[in-house]
Design a protein around this motif. Structure first.
Motif, PDB file in Angstrom:
ATOM      1  N   PRO A 140      -2.065   4.619   0.199  1.00 25.15           N
ATOM      2  CA  PRO A 140      -1.211   4.199  -0.920  1.00 25.15           C
ATOM      3  C   PRO A 140       0.267   4.423  -0.641  1.00 25.15           C
ATOM      4  CG  PRO A 140      -2.311   6.257  -1.439  1.00 25.15           C
ATOM      5  CD  PRO A 140      -2.873   5.800  -0.124  1.00 25.15           C
ATOM      6  N   ALA A 144       2.486   4.513  -5.900  1.00 26.07           N
ATOM      7  CA  ALA A 144       1.018   4.528  -5.903  1.00 26.07           C
ATOM      8  C   ALA A 144       0.539   5.796  -5.198  1.00 26.07           C
ATOM      9  CB  ALA A 144       0.470   3.288  -5.202  1.00 26.07           C
ATOM     10  N   GLU A 148      -4.832   5.153  -7.194  1.00 26.29           N
ATOM     11  CA  GLU A 148      -4.888   3.764  -6.733  1.00 26.29           C
ATOM     12  C   GLU A 148      -5.819   3.637  -5.523  1.00 26.29           C
ATOM     13  OE1 GLU A 148      -1.438   4.159  -9.338  1.00 26.29           O
ATOM     14  OE2 GLU A 148      -2.139   5.361  -7.643  1.00 26.29           O
ATOM     15  N   VAL A 224      -1.785  -0.182  -2.328  1.00 26.87           N
ATOM     16  CA  VAL A 224      -2.571   0.532  -1.322  1.00 26.87           C
ATOM     17  C   VAL A 224      -2.587  -0.325  -0.055  1.00 26.87           C
ATOM     18  CG1 VAL A 224      -4.840   1.452  -0.721  1.00 26.87           C
ATOM     19  CG2 VAL A 224      -3.975   1.678  -3.070  1.00 26.87           C
TER      20      VAL A 224
END
Length: 312
Positions: A140, A144, A148, A224
């Motif tokens: 990620p 994020a 995530e 991601v």
């Protein structure tokens, strides 16, 4: 943990030094070199089956995590002669002797070198150019984070199940997740990478706001990153039970798929993983002897889904 002894039958010829050196900052006091050596001794029965026969790349931190570090491929002249090794010659003509760990003593030597990460190859010494592991690396990009990565890993699990392919899951020890798939050692790295790329392409189609295959970090956005190039020749990932050079000494931990919803990577560290192994064993215990999975089947499934021939 009790400090590792200075000498012993499990570590012939190793002279342990600087056992009180702090290697990681951690709540409750720094993690010392002696404690790291004790960790390696404790996890060796679980970790070694995932490294045997595989050349190892080390990341050494002579003064501890957060300080200067360097990669080490070549065993130094001071390495004990009994360490198992694999020799190869680079394109530039440089000869490299990689460590190929087999025993607890080999891992303890790694700890004595203050190597805080170890990275096994995806191929074995019998066929160094033909990987027998494919990897899905979910990384990620801030802001994020692990949540995530967890969401994308759930989708990976469903996709693999639909394709009839099994993968083995582990935390990265940071904010990411890794899925390892045993494959027949009959294709070069580039072909394995292309096969895994098809998985990423399908995930990007299904989750465009969450998954990126963009090589440029600046263009990925807070998604991601599906790092399929990690399947390329010369690429490695931190191994199962490898610590990471982060505060608290988090560990890249094999987990079962049912654990994915509850796992918190910061919970699993050099101080907590040995007890977990005593309590529930190695979640990857069946991986070394597992049947090869069909990479062609996985790639065909992903490509057919992308073409709209069936629904994942």
């Amino acid at each position: 943990m009790k400090p590792a002894p200075a000498r012993g039958p499990a570590a012939p010829g190793i002279r342990f030094t600087s056992l009180q050196k702090p290697l990681w900052p951690a709540a409750g006091g720094p993690i010392l070199k002696a404690e790291y050596l004790s960790y390696l001794r404790a996890v060796a029965p679980a970790a070694l089956p995932h490294m045997r026969g595989r050349p190892l790349v080390l990341t050494r931190y002579p003064h501890g995590a957060g300080r200067a570090s360097f990669y080490q491929k070549n065993l130094p002249p001071s390495a004990p002669p009994w360490l198992p090794r694999f020799g190869t010659v680079t394109g530039a003509g440089r000869r490299i002797q990689y460590l190929v760990p087999q025993t607890v003593a080999d891992l303890l030597w790694v700890g004595q070198q203050c190597a805080l990460e170890f990275h096994p190859w995806l191929s074995r010494v019998e066929a160094p150019g033909l990987p027998d592991r494919a990897v899905i690396d979910l990384d990620p990009m801030a802001p994020a984070g692990f949540e995530e990565a967890r969401a994308v890993a759930r989708a990976v699990g469903r996709l693999l199940c639909s394709a009839g392919v099994r993968g083995w899951l582990k935390t990265s020890g940071a904010t990411g997740l890794h899925v390892f798939i045993p494959v027949r050692p009959e294709r070069p790295y580039a072909e394995v990478s292309a096969g895994i790329r098809s998985v990423g392409q399908l995930l990007q189609r299904l989750m465009p706001d969450l998954v990126s295959l963009e090589r440029s970090r600046e263009r990925r956005g807070p998604r991601v990153y599906f790092d399929y190039p990690q399947n390329g020749s010369g690429k490695t990932l931190c191994g199962a039970y490898s610590p990471r050079p982060l505060p608290g000494a988090p560990v890249s931990l094999p987990i079962g798929w049912p654990e994915l919803d509850a796992v918190r990577p910061g919970d699993w560290t050099v101080r907590t993983v040995p007890e977990r192994l005593v309590r529930q064993g190695d979640a990857w215990a069946d991986l070394p002897g597992a049947p090869y999975q069909e990479l062609d089947v996985l790639r065909a499934f992903c490509e057919a889904t992308l073409a709209g021939r069936h629904t994942p």
